[in-house]
Design a protein around this motif. Structure first.
Motif, PDB file in Angstrom:
ATOM      1  N   SER A  82      -0.149  -3.696  -7.369  1.00  0.00           N
ATOM      2  CA  SER A  82      -0.233  -4.919  -8.146  1.00  0.00           C
ATOM      3  C   SER A  82       0.676  -4.870  -9.353  1.00  0.00           C
ATOM      4  CB  SER A  82      -1.679  -5.176  -8.579  1.00  0.00           C
ATOM      5  OG  SER A  82      -2.191  -4.063  -9.258  1.00  0.00           O
ATOM      6  N   SER A  83       1.088  -6.039  -9.776  1.00  0.00           N
ATOM      7  CA  SER A  83       1.992  -6.158 -10.901  1.00  0.00           C
ATOM      8  C   SER A  83       1.454  -7.253 -11.816  1.00  0.00           C
ATOM      9  CB  SER A  83       3.377  -6.524 -10.381  1.00  0.00           C
ATOM     10  OG  SER A  83       4.275  -6.659 -11.442  1.00  0.00           O
ATOM     11  N   ALA A  84       1.393  -6.955 -13.125  1.00  0.00           N
ATOM     12  CA  ALA A  84       0.791  -7.901 -14.056  1.00  0.00           C
ATOM     13  C   ALA A  84       1.597  -8.022 -15.330  1.00  0.00           C
ATOM     14  CB  ALA A  84      -0.624  -7.455 -14.402  1.00  0.00           C
ATOM     15  N   GLU A  85       1.464  -9.190 -15.963  1.00  0.00           N
ATOM     16  CA  GLU A  85       1.998  -9.400 -17.311  1.00  0.00           C
ATOM     17  C   GLU A  85       0.803  -9.673 -18.203  1.00  0.00           C
ATOM     18  OE1 GLU A  85       4.810 -12.510 -17.721  1.00  0.00           O
ATOM     19  OE2 GLU A  85       6.336 -11.506 -16.550  1.00  0.00           O
ATOM     20  N   ASN A  86       0.570  -8.805 -19.174  1.00  0.00           N
ATOM     21  CA  ASN A  86      -0.648  -8.888 -19.960  1.00  0.00           C
ATOM     22  C   ASN A  86      -1.827  -9.010 -19.008  1.00  0.00           C
ATOM     23  OD1 ASN A  86       0.776  -8.586 -22.294  1.00  0.00           O
ATOM     24  ND2 ASN A  86       0.735 -10.731 -22.872  1.00  0.00           N
ATOM     25  N   GLU A  87      -2.720  -9.957 -19.231  1.00  0.00           N
ATOM     26  CA  GLU A  87      -3.913 -10.076 -18.382  1.00  0.00           C
ATOM     27  C   GLU A  87      -3.670 -10.961 -17.170  1.00  0.00           C
ATOM     28  OE1 GLU A  87      -3.105 -11.294 -21.046  1.00  0.00           O
ATOM     29  OE2 GLU A  87      -3.891 -13.283 -21.400  1.00  0.00           O
ATOM     30  N   ASN A  88      -2.411 -11.380 -16.968  1.00  0.00           N
ATOM     31  CA  ASN A  88      -2.102 -12.255 -15.843  1.00  0.00           C
ATOM     32  C   ASN A  88      -1.546 -11.469 -14.668  1.00  0.00           C
ATOM     33  OD1 ASN A  88      -2.662 -14.753 -17.315  1.00  0.00           O
ATOM     34  ND2 ASN A  88      -0.819 -14.235 -18.471  1.00  0.00           N
ATOM     35  N   LEU A  89      -2.296 -11.452 -13.606  1.00  0.00           N
ATOM     36  CA  LEU A  89      -1.826 -10.823 -12.382  1.00  0.00           C
ATOM     37  C   LEU A  89      -0.645 -11.627 -11.838  1.00  0.00           C
ATOM     38  CD1 LEU A  89      -2.438  -8.675 -10.216  1.00  0.00           C
ATOM     39  CD2 LEU A  89      -3.990 -10.323  -9.171  1.00  0.00           C
ATOM     40  N   GLN A  90       0.463 -10.948 -11.544  1.00  0.00           N
ATOM     41  CA  GLN A  90       1.633 -11.651 -11.007  1.00  0.00           C
ATOM     42  C   GLN A  90       1.581 -11.717  -9.488  1.00  0.00           C
ATOM     43  OE1 GLN A  90       4.309 -12.837 -13.345  1.00  0.00           O
ATOM     44  NE2 GLN A  90       2.320 -12.709 -14.320  1.00  0.00           N
ATOM     45  N   TYR A  91       1.371 -10.581  -8.873  1.00  0.00           N
ATOM     46  CA  TYR A  91       1.271 -10.545  -7.418  1.00  0.00           C
ATOM     47  C   TYR A  91       0.659  -9.216  -7.002  1.00  0.00           C
ATOM     48  CZ  TYR A  91       5.481  -7.639  -7.690  1.00  0.00           C
ATOM     49  OH  TYR A  91       6.368  -6.643  -7.989  1.00  0.00           O
ATOM     50  N   ILE A  92       0.156  -9.202  -5.787  1.00  0.00           N
ATOM     51  CA  ILE A  92      -0.321  -7.960  -5.177  1.00  0.00           C
ATOM     52  C   ILE A  92       0.370  -7.829  -3.832  1.00  0.00           C
ATOM     53  CG2 ILE A  92      -2.293  -6.710  -4.198  1.00  0.00           C
ATOM     54  CD1 ILE A  92      -4.122  -8.205  -6.035  1.00  0.00           C
ATOM     55  N   ILE A  93       0.859  -6.637  -3.560  1.00  0.00           N
ATOM     56  CA  ILE A  93       1.365  -6.357  -2.221  1.00  0.00           C
ATOM     57  C   ILE A  93       0.350  -5.454  -1.542  1.00  0.00           C
ATOM     58  CG2 ILE A  93       3.227  -5.343  -0.891  1.00  0.00           C
ATOM     59  CD1 ILE A  93       5.110  -6.354  -3.030  1.00  0.00           C
ATOM     60  N   THR A  94      -0.273  -6.008  -0.515  1.00  0.00           N
ATOM     61  CA  THR A  94      -1.321  -5.290   0.203  1.00  0.00           C
ATOM     62  C   THR A  94      -0.702  -4.617   1.410  1.00  0.00           C
ATOM     63  OG1 THR A  94      -2.942  -6.947  -0.476  1.00  0.00           O
ATOM     64  CG2 THR A  94      -3.544  -5.532   1.368  1.00  0.00           C
ATOM     65  N   GLY A  95      -0.600  -3.310   1.344  1.00  0.00           N
ATOM     66  CA  GLY A  95      -0.045  -2.551   2.456  1.00  0.00           C
ATOM     67  C   GLY A  95      -1.164  -2.041   3.343  1.00  0.00           C
ATOM     68  N   VAL A  96      -1.000  -2.209   4.647  1.00  0.00           N
ATOM     69  CA  VAL A  96      -2.027  -1.772   5.588  1.00  0.00           C
ATOM     70  C   VAL A  96      -1.370  -0.962   6.702  1.00  0.00           C
ATOM     71  CG1 VAL A  96      -3.786  -2.526   7.239  1.00  0.00           C
ATOM     72  CG2 VAL A  96      -3.433  -3.820   5.137  1.00  0.00           C
ATOM     73  N   GLY A  97      -1.890   0.208   6.929  1.00  0.00           N
ATOM     74  CA  GLY A  97      -1.460   1.018   8.078  1.00  0.00           C
ATOM     75  C   GLY A  97      -2.652   1.203   8.993  1.00  0.00           C
ATOM     76  N   ILE A  98      -2.480   0.898  10.275  1.00  0.00           N
ATOM     77  CA  ILE A  98      -3.578   1.064  11.241  1.00  0.00           C
ATOM     78  C   ILE A  98      -3.054   1.853  12.440  1.00  0.00           C
ATOM     79  CG2 ILE A  98      -5.396  -0.088  12.582  1.00  0.00           C
ATOM     80  CD1 ILE A  98      -4.714  -2.692  11.074  1.00  0.00           C
ATOM     81  N   SER A  99      -3.748   2.914  12.788  1.00  0.00           N
ATOM     82  CA  SER A  99      -3.366   3.698  13.960  1.00  0.00           C
ATOM     83  C   SER A  99      -3.944   3.017  15.188  1.00  0.00           C
ATOM     84  CB  SER A  99      -3.912   5.123  13.835  1.00  0.00           C
ATOM     85  OG  SER A  99      -3.328   5.754  12.714  1.00  0.00           O
ATOM     86  N   CYS A 100      -3.109   2.299  15.909  1.00  0.00           N
ATOM     87  CA  CYS A 100      -3.598   1.497  17.039  1.00  0.00           C
ATOM     88  C   CYS A 100      -3.502   2.249  18.349  1.00  0.00           C
ATOM     89  CB  CYS A 100      -2.798   0.196  17.135  1.00  0.00           C
ATOM     90  SG  CYS A 100      -3.070  -0.895  15.742  1.00  0.00           S
ATOM     91  N   ASN A 101      -2.278   2.359  18.878  1.00  0.00           N
ATOM     92  CA  ASN A 101      -2.120   2.872  20.240  1.00  0.00           C
ATOM     93  C   ASN A 101      -1.521   4.275  20.278  1.00  0.00           C
ATOM     94  OD1 ASN A 101      -3.214   0.502  21.405  1.00  0.00           O
ATOM     95  ND2 ASN A 101      -1.268  -0.549  20.983  1.00  0.00           N
ATOM     96  N   LEU A 102      -1.722   5.028  19.221  1.00  0.00           N
ATOM     97  CA  LEU A 102      -1.247   6.411  19.202  1.00  0.00           C
ATOM     98  C   LEU A 102      -2.111   7.240  20.149  1.00  0.00           C
ATOM     99  CD1 LEU A 102      -0.727   5.234  16.156  1.00  0.00           C
ATOM    100  CD2 LEU A 102      -0.112   7.602  15.696  1.00  0.00           C
ATOM    101  N   GLN A 103      -1.426   8.183  20.835  1.00  0.00           N
ATOM    102  CA  GLN A 103      -2.154   9.136  21.657  1.00  0.00           C
ATOM    103  C   GLN A 103      -2.100  10.483  20.949  1.00  0.00           C
ATOM    104  OE1 GLN A 103      -0.956   8.741  25.852  1.00  0.00           O
ATOM    105  NE2 GLN A 103      -0.116   6.743  25.299  1.00  0.00           N
ATOM    106  N   LYS A 104      -2.869  11.412  21.485  1.00  0.00           N
ATOM    107  CA  LYS A 104      -2.988  12.723  20.848  1.00  0.00           C
ATOM    108  C   LYS A 104      -1.603  13.316  20.551  1.00  0.00           C
ATOM    109  CE  LYS A 104      -5.602  16.919  21.473  1.00  0.00           C
ATOM    110  NZ  LYS A 104      -6.142  17.876  22.446  1.00  0.00           N
ATOM    111  N   GLU A 105      -0.688  13.156  21.528  1.00  0.00           N
ATOM    112  CA  GLU A 105       0.627  13.790  21.369  1.00  0.00           C
ATOM    113  C   GLU A 105       1.512  13.086  20.334  1.00  0.00           C
ATOM    114  OE1 GLU A 105      -0.800  12.774  24.141  1.00  0.00           O
ATOM    115  OE2 GLU A 105       0.559  11.647  25.446  1.00  0.00           O
TER     116      GLU A 105
END
Lengths: 329, 329
Positions: free
Chosen positions: A197-220
């Motif tokens: 998140s990035s803010a100016e004083n008490e005003n939030l400017q933006y949030i970048i929500t990063g998401v990593g999900i292990s979907c179709n990975l196999q053991k190898e």
């Protein structure tokens, strides 16, 4: 190399569900059988799967699951989130791309998705293992109209949204939330969320929500050292996950929970978080400049901090995700 | 042009407190009297002051007050803040420089000072008027070990620190704080503070505290439209301000107040803020997605929000600095 791959794919595409013998391919493409074997290996690395028979040759089983903006758009039921999607084959980190797009004026709800990250990052600058085409690596630009000091609520809200989305799209699994926003299945990590998140004083400017999900990975697909503490939706459910469907469902859950938060505050989000938490009741260790603490996690406070009950019965709230669970994590 | 400026300065430097006639300068530098007049004007823009007499010629009164790291270092009584100082002649914005330095690993307390900003910025992307050598334009890198939701406290703490520093260095003036962190003298703005913070989940990564102070600006340094609402320490006190001394005092106050905050929490900071506030008792208008509000400011809440008493007697807390005072501001 690229051209030969495309010619191979075209050859298999013209003969669906059939075996093509090495000599037949060799004759049509004018290359040696050793060269064919090498190109097949390269295609496997790109996510194609083949059945190989010494007698019959090769059969193409599946083409790689590559994410296209249109795949996501066709499933999307949100008002704003994900209405603009940028898909990349390979990036350093979707977070970095998102930061650059925000500086250039990217609008609320812009989504960045990549098939592969070379330097994907998790909390505290940790590396996030991002093999090609197997996971969801995405970053979402949001500009919520809330004061800065309420931002930590969204960290927890995002975990609830992802937990609910996974349960809907992959009903075979039942992930739990590890404070503040990791998702685990049977103690093994399935996804991580990072809100920058990035803010100016008490005003939030933006949030970048990063998401990593292990979907179709196999053991190898995992390095040896990650196997004891990481798993994938495929490994847990035995089924391939439709990544576009999971992305669309997560965005919907996120938008609906955010609307709920804006109308009713943190209360309902806290209740949902606590209902899905695996951290509560567990022993948690933490440290701050005044020393080390160990206590049992009993709940969240109004600001999303984790309340610990120490051995002497006093309560202590921790805010930093540096907190470590006692035991195997 | 630059070379001629240097030769002119050398000429005046060799004859301190003396008038040099136009014809004398013309003879020594081999330029016309019109050219001399132009070079004198250019030097004035750089901060040199001259007395001009039609009969006697020009006398150099003062050289520009340029800030050097050594000026600040010799006055510094802090432990950490300002122990590394970068001084620039001209930058786009000291905030931008600070962001770049943080990415490159700048340590806690690093201070960036510039004589001039071409695109100095205040709150909400507003332009900050930054004429050369007349003000303090600085940015400070801090990495406080506090959770993200407490960051708004530091916005108010910074205003208290600057208010106290100005009162010590320029005892002739008595600035007051307009919520959250503008400083005013008799209703006119004397300085602005902008904290740009960056966080990962609930972990604050760093804050860049930007401070602009109108020190030695004279009436003619302001665009016409700013005069009704802006003033300078020089205009209010009648004395030139030692900028290095004010910077050193601000850093000391900031460090001491931050130590107080870490040991005793927001309570004492709130008391100090309220004691210096001009906002309390005033009528304040604000708007949010649910509508417009107008009320009398009665104090701060625990999170640094401004508590308004509305006409119907109910209390409403506002967080956004979009709040506008009714009346002349």
């Amino acid at each position: 190399m690229v051209l030969m791959k495309e010619r191979l794919i075209a050859l298999f595409g013209a003969a669906p569900d059939e075996y093509l013998s090495g000599s037949e391919i060799s004759r049509q493409l004018h290359v040696s059988r050793t060269a064919i074997w090498k190109h097949i290996q390269a295609l496997k690395e790109d996510g194609y799967t083949f059945e190989a028979s010494p007698r019959l040759g090769y059969k193409l089983l599946s083409v790689p699951d590559t994410l296209q903006p249109s795949d996501i758009a066709s499933l999307l039921r949100t008002k704003t989130l994900g209405r603009t999607v940028h898909c990349y084959e390979e990036v350093d980190s979707t977070q970095n791309i998102a930061h650059r797009l925000v500086q250039a004026g990217a609008e609320e709800g812009t989504l960045i998705v990549a098939e592969r990250q070379t330097t994907g990052r998790g909390r505290l600058g940790r590396h996030w293992h991002s093999p090609k085409g197997k996971g969801i690596y995405m970053s979402l630009v949001v500009k919520p109209d809330i004061p800065l000091h309420m931002t930590p609520h969204l960290t927890l809200l995002a975990a609830v949204a992802l937990c609910r989305a996974i349960r809907r799209v992959v009903p075979e699994v039942s992930p739990g939330i590890k404070w503040p926003n990791d998702l685990l299945i049977d103690g093994k990590k399935i996804s991580g969320i990072l809100l920058e998140s990035s803010a100016e004083n008490e005003n939030l400017q933006y949030i970048i929500t990063g998401v990593g999900i292990s979907c179709n990975l196999q053991k190898e697909d995992y390095p040896e050292e990650l196997l004891p503490k990481a798993t994938s939706l495929y490994m847990e459910s035995g089924k391939r996950v439709d990544r576009a469907a999971l992305i669309a469902e997560f965005l919907l859950q996120l938008e609906e929970l955010f609307d709920l938060y804006m109308s009713q505050g943190f209360g309902p989000i806290r209740t949902l978080w606590e209902a899905s938490a695996v951290t509560l009741g567990q022993s948690v260790r933490s440290s701050d400049p005044n020393g080390e603490y160990e206590g049992t996690a009993v709940g969240l406070n109004d600001w999303g901090g984790l309340v610990l009950k120490l051995a002497d019965g006093t309560l202590k709230t921790i805010y930093s995700a540096n907190a470590r669970e006692s035991g195997h994590m």
